[in-house]
Design a protein around this motif. Structure first.
Motif, PDB file in Angstrom:
ATOM      1  N   ARG A 171      18.848  12.676  -9.779  1.00 50.76           N
ATOM      2  CA  ARG A 171      18.998  13.936  -9.048  1.00 50.76           C
ATOM      3  C   ARG A 171      17.924  14.007  -7.961  1.00 50.76           C
ATOM      4  NH1 ARG A 171      16.636  17.883 -13.807  1.00 50.76           N
ATOM      5  NH2 ARG A 171      14.441  17.562 -13.322  1.00 50.76           N
ATOM      6  N   PRO A 172      18.234  14.686  -6.865  1.00 50.91           N
ATOM      7  CA  PRO A 172      17.201  14.885  -5.844  1.00 50.91           C
ATOM      8  C   PRO A 172      16.056  15.707  -6.423  1.00 50.91           C
ATOM      9  CG  PRO A 172      19.378  15.412  -4.985  1.00 50.91           C
ATOM     10  CD  PRO A 172      19.531  15.226  -6.465  1.00 50.91           C
ATOM     11  N   SER A 173      14.841  15.376  -6.052  1.00 50.02           N
ATOM     12  CA  SER A 173      13.685  16.154  -6.503  1.00 50.02           C
ATOM     13  C   SER A 173      13.701  17.508  -5.814  1.00 50.02           C
ATOM     14  CB  SER A 173      12.381  15.436  -6.156  1.00 50.02           C
ATOM     15  OG  SER A 173      12.281  14.229  -6.846  1.00 50.02           O
TER      16      SER A 173
ATOM     17  N   GLY B  64       0.782  -1.227   0.000  1.00 47.34           N
ATOM     18  CA  GLY B  64       0.000   0.000   0.000  1.00 47.34           C
ATOM     19  C   GLY B  64       0.816   1.281   0.000  1.00 47.34           C
ATOM     20  N   LYS B  65       2.140   1.172  -0.015  1.00 46.87           N
ATOM     21  CA  LYS B  65       3.007   2.349   0.031  1.00 46.87           C
ATOM     22  C   LYS B  65       3.683   2.583  -1.319  1.00 46.87           C
ATOM     23  CE  LYS B  65       4.020   1.702   4.890  1.00 46.87           C
ATOM     24  NZ  LYS B  65       5.079   1.433   5.872  1.00 46.87           N
ATOM     25  N   VAL B  66       3.658   3.819  -1.773  1.00 47.98           N
ATOM     26  CA  VAL B  66       4.290   4.189  -3.045  1.00 47.98           C
ATOM     27  C   VAL B  66       5.809   4.216  -2.877  1.00 47.98           C
ATOM     28  CG1 VAL B  66       4.527   6.000  -4.789  1.00 47.98           C
ATOM     29  CG2 VAL B  66       2.306   5.581  -3.726  1.00 47.98           C
ATOM     30  N   PHE B  67       6.511   3.594  -3.840  1.00 44.55           N
ATOM     31  CA  PHE B  67       7.970   3.663  -3.832  1.00 44.55           C
ATOM     32  C   PHE B  67       8.531   4.180  -5.151  1.00 44.55           C
ATOM     33  CE2 PHE B  67       7.161  -0.511  -5.556  1.00 44.55           C
ATOM     34  CZ  PHE B  67       8.165  -0.720  -6.486  1.00 44.55           C
ATOM     35  N   ALA B  68       7.682   4.280  -6.187  1.00 47.61           N
ATOM     36  CA  ALA B  68       8.148   4.778  -7.487  1.00 47.61           C
ATOM     37  C   ALA B  68       6.970   5.324  -8.276  1.00 47.61           C
ATOM     38  CB  ALA B  68       8.822   3.659  -8.274  1.00 47.61           C
ATOM     39  N   GLN B  69       7.278   6.242  -9.165  1.00 44.49           N
ATOM     40  CA  GLN B  69       6.271   6.837 -10.045  1.00 44.49           C
ATOM     41  C   GLN B  69       6.891   7.019 -11.421  1.00 44.49           C
ATOM     42  OE1 GLN B  69       5.018  10.886  -9.132  1.00 44.49           O
ATOM     43  NE2 GLN B  69       2.904  10.301  -9.550  1.00 44.49           N
ATOM     44  N   LEU B  70       6.138   6.731 -12.436  1.00 45.46           N
ATOM     45  CA  LEU B  70       6.613   6.844 -13.814  1.00 45.46           C
ATOM     46  C   LEU B  70       5.978   8.059 -14.475  1.00 45.46           C
ATOM     47  CD1 LEU B  70       8.317   5.426 -15.991  1.00 45.46           C
ATOM     48  CD2 LEU B  70       6.323   4.039 -16.530  1.00 45.46           C
ATOM     49  N   GLY B  71       6.752   8.755 -15.316  1.00 48.59           N
ATOM     50  CA  GLY B  71       6.221   9.885 -16.070  1.00 48.59           C
ATOM     51  C   GLY B  71       6.122  11.171 -15.287  1.00 48.59           C
ATOM     52  N   TYR B  72       6.902  11.286 -14.243  1.00 49.31           N
ATOM     53  CA  TYR B  72       6.898  12.511 -13.447  1.00 49.31           C
ATOM     54  C   TYR B  72       8.328  12.874 -13.083  1.00 49.31           C
ATOM     55  CZ  TYR B  72       5.733  15.991  -9.975  1.00 49.31           C
ATOM     56  OH  TYR B  72       5.635  17.166  -9.298  1.00 49.31           O
ATOM     57  N   PRO B  73       8.767  14.089 -13.238  1.00 49.35           N
ATOM     58  CA  PRO B  73       8.007  15.295 -13.515  1.00 49.35           C
ATOM     59  C   PRO B  73       7.642  15.481 -14.983  1.00 49.35           C
ATOM     60  CG  PRO B  73      10.309  15.863 -13.232  1.00 49.35           C
ATOM     61  CD  PRO B  73      10.182  14.388 -12.969  1.00 49.35           C
ATOM     62  N   GLU B  74       8.251  14.720 -15.872  1.00 44.20           N
ATOM     63  CA  GLU B  74       7.909  14.749 -17.296  1.00 44.20           C
ATOM     64  C   GLU B  74       7.856  13.319 -17.800  1.00 44.20           C
ATOM     65  OE1 GLU B  74      10.555  17.312 -19.525  1.00 44.20           O
ATOM     66  OE2 GLU B  74      10.665  18.733 -17.878  1.00 44.20           O
ATOM     67  N   ALA B  75       7.382  13.146 -19.024  1.00 46.23           N
ATOM     68  CA  ALA B  75       7.181  11.808 -19.577  1.00 46.23           C
ATOM     69  C   ALA B  75       8.458  10.959 -19.594  1.00 46.23           C
ATOM     70  CB  ALA B  75       6.604  11.902 -20.974  1.00 46.23           C
ATOM     71  N   SER B  76       9.592  11.569 -19.786  1.00 45.83           N
ATOM     72  CA  SER B  76      10.841  10.811 -19.896  1.00 45.83           C
ATOM     73  C   SER B  76      11.541  10.611 -18.544  1.00 45.83           C
ATOM     74  CB  SER B  76      11.790  11.513 -20.869  1.00 45.83           C
ATOM     75  OG  SER B  76      12.106  12.807 -20.379  1.00 45.83           O
ATOM     76  N   TRP B  77      10.820  10.846 -17.471  1.00 40.79           N
ATOM     77  CA  TRP B  77      11.384  10.760 -16.125  1.00 40.79           C
ATOM     78  C   TRP B  77      10.588   9.786 -15.257  1.00 40.79           C
ATOM     79  CZ3 TRP B  77      15.550  13.709 -14.161  1.00 40.79           C
ATOM     80  CH2 TRP B  77      16.081  14.632 -15.069  1.00 40.79           C
TER      81      TRP B  77
ATOM     82  N   GLY C 159      12.707  20.601  -3.863  1.00 43.77           N
ATOM     83  CA  GLY C 159      11.625  20.974  -2.971  1.00 43.77           C
ATOM     84  C   GLY C 159      10.845  19.828  -2.359  1.00 43.77           C
ATOM     85  N   ASP C 160      11.172  18.601  -2.705  1.00 42.13           N
ATOM     86  CA  ASP C 160      10.434  17.461  -2.166  1.00 42.13           C
ATOM     87  C   ASP C 160      11.083  16.949  -0.892  1.00 42.13           C
ATOM     88  OD1 ASP C 160       9.373  15.896  -5.288  1.00 42.13           O
ATOM     89  OD2 ASP C 160       8.372  17.357  -4.031  1.00 42.13           O
ATOM     90  N   ALA C 161      10.406  16.041  -0.267  1.00 42.16           N
ATOM     91  CA  ALA C 161      10.906  15.429   0.963  1.00 42.16           C
ATOM     92  C   ALA C 161      12.220  14.702   0.700  1.00 42.16           C
ATOM     93  CB  ALA C 161       9.864  14.461   1.504  1.00 42.16           C
ATOM     94  N   ALA C 162      12.989  14.547   1.740  1.00 47.20           N
ATOM     95  CA  ALA C 162      14.271  13.838   1.639  1.00 47.20           C
ATOM     96  C   ALA C 162      14.064  12.459   1.012  1.00 47.20           C
ATOM     97  CB  ALA C 162      14.890  13.699   3.016  1.00 47.20           C
ATOM     98  N   GLY C 163      14.932  12.114   0.102  1.00 45.38           N
ATOM     99  CA  GLY C 163      14.886  10.808  -0.542  1.00 45.38           C
ATOM    100  C   GLY C 163      14.166  10.764  -1.874  1.00 45.38           C
ATOM    101  N   HIS C 164      13.285  11.728  -2.144  1.00 49.01           N
ATOM    102  CA  HIS C 164      12.607  11.721  -3.437  1.00 49.01           C
ATOM    103  C   HIS C 164      13.650  12.020  -4.513  1.00 49.01           C
ATOM    104  CE1 HIS C 164       8.206  12.320  -2.041  1.00 49.01           C
ATOM    105  NE2 HIS C 164       8.886  11.563  -1.203  1.00 49.01           N
ATOM    106  N   THR C 165      13.762  11.103  -5.456  1.00 51.33           N
ATOM    107  CA  THR C 165      14.845  11.149  -6.438  1.00 51.33           C
ATOM    108  C   THR C 165      14.278  11.025  -7.839  1.00 51.33           C
ATOM    109  OG1 THR C 165      16.246  10.044  -4.811  1.00 51.33           O
ATOM    110  CG2 THR C 165      17.029  10.080  -7.095  1.00 51.33           C
ATOM    111  N   GLN C 166      14.643  11.943  -8.708  1.00 56.74           N
ATOM    112  CA  GLN C 166      14.203  11.905 -10.096  1.00 56.74           C
ATOM    113  C   GLN C 166      15.207  11.121 -10.927  1.00 56.74           C
ATOM    114  OE1 GLN C 166      13.774  16.062 -11.033  1.00 56.74           O
ATOM    115  NE2 GLN C 166      11.774  16.185 -10.069  1.00 56.74           N
ATOM    116  N   VAL C 167      14.675  10.350 -11.879  1.00 54.23           N
ATOM    117  CA  VAL C 167      15.486   9.521 -12.767  1.00 54.23           C
ATOM    118  C   VAL C 167      15.202   9.926 -14.204  1.00 54.23           C
ATOM    119  CG1 VAL C 167      16.078   7.170 -13.450  1.00 54.23           C
ATOM    120  CG2 VAL C 167      15.160   7.601 -11.150  1.00 54.23           C
ATOM    121  N   HIS C 168      16.234  10.378 -14.914  1.00 53.28           N
ATOM    122  CA  HIS C 168      16.089  10.681 -16.344  1.00 53.28           C
ATOM    123  C   HIS C 168      16.295   9.362 -17.080  1.00 53.28           C
ATOM    124  CE1 HIS C 168      17.311  13.097 -20.093  1.00 53.28           C
ATOM    125  NE2 HIS C 168      16.003  13.018 -19.989  1.00 53.28           N
TER     126      HIS C 168
END
Length: 110
Positions: free
Chosen positions: A66-68, A31-44, A70-79
């Motif tokens: 890269r760290p997201s 029930g806990k989110v650990f990943a999201q696709l297409g955010y902040p843009e489609a290729s991320w 303004g987001d909480a610690a640990g939120h990481t964006q993947v190109h």
């Protein structure tokens, strides 16, 4: 790394389900989110990593992770187009382990 490869890696982990939230698929375990696709843009994609894992993965592959801002610690964006498959797998597993219930996590061997 493509979106399809990211999705397959995430769904290949035990107990993971895909859920649509705000027009972006996300991946949950217990029930806990650990990943999201297409955010902040489609290729991320975005991962919810423990802070120490975030530091390691960003340092190892700064062009892809890269760290997201303004987001909480640990939120990481993947190109995705810049991210090597082994690093994404490593990061997905770290994010999954951080959220997975012990009963699932204890039986997983990567």
């Amino acid at each position: 790394m493509t979106e399809a490869e990211f999705r397959a890696l995430a769904l290949g982990l035990p107990g993971v389900v895909e859920h649509a939230e705000q027009d972006h698929p996300d991946y949950r375990v217990g029930g806990k989110v650990f990943a999201q696709l297409g955010y902040p843009e489609a290729s991320w994609a975005t991962l919810w990593l423990p802070a120490d894992a975030q530091e390691d993965i960003v340092a190892a592959c700064p062009g892809a992770f890269r760290p997201s801002p303004g987001d909480a610690a640990g939120h990481t964006q993947v190109h995705l187009s810049e991210a090597p498959h082994p690093r994404v797998r490593e990061a997905l597993i770290a994010a999954w382990r951080d959220k997975a219930p012990r009963r699932i996590r204890d039986h997983f061997r990567d």
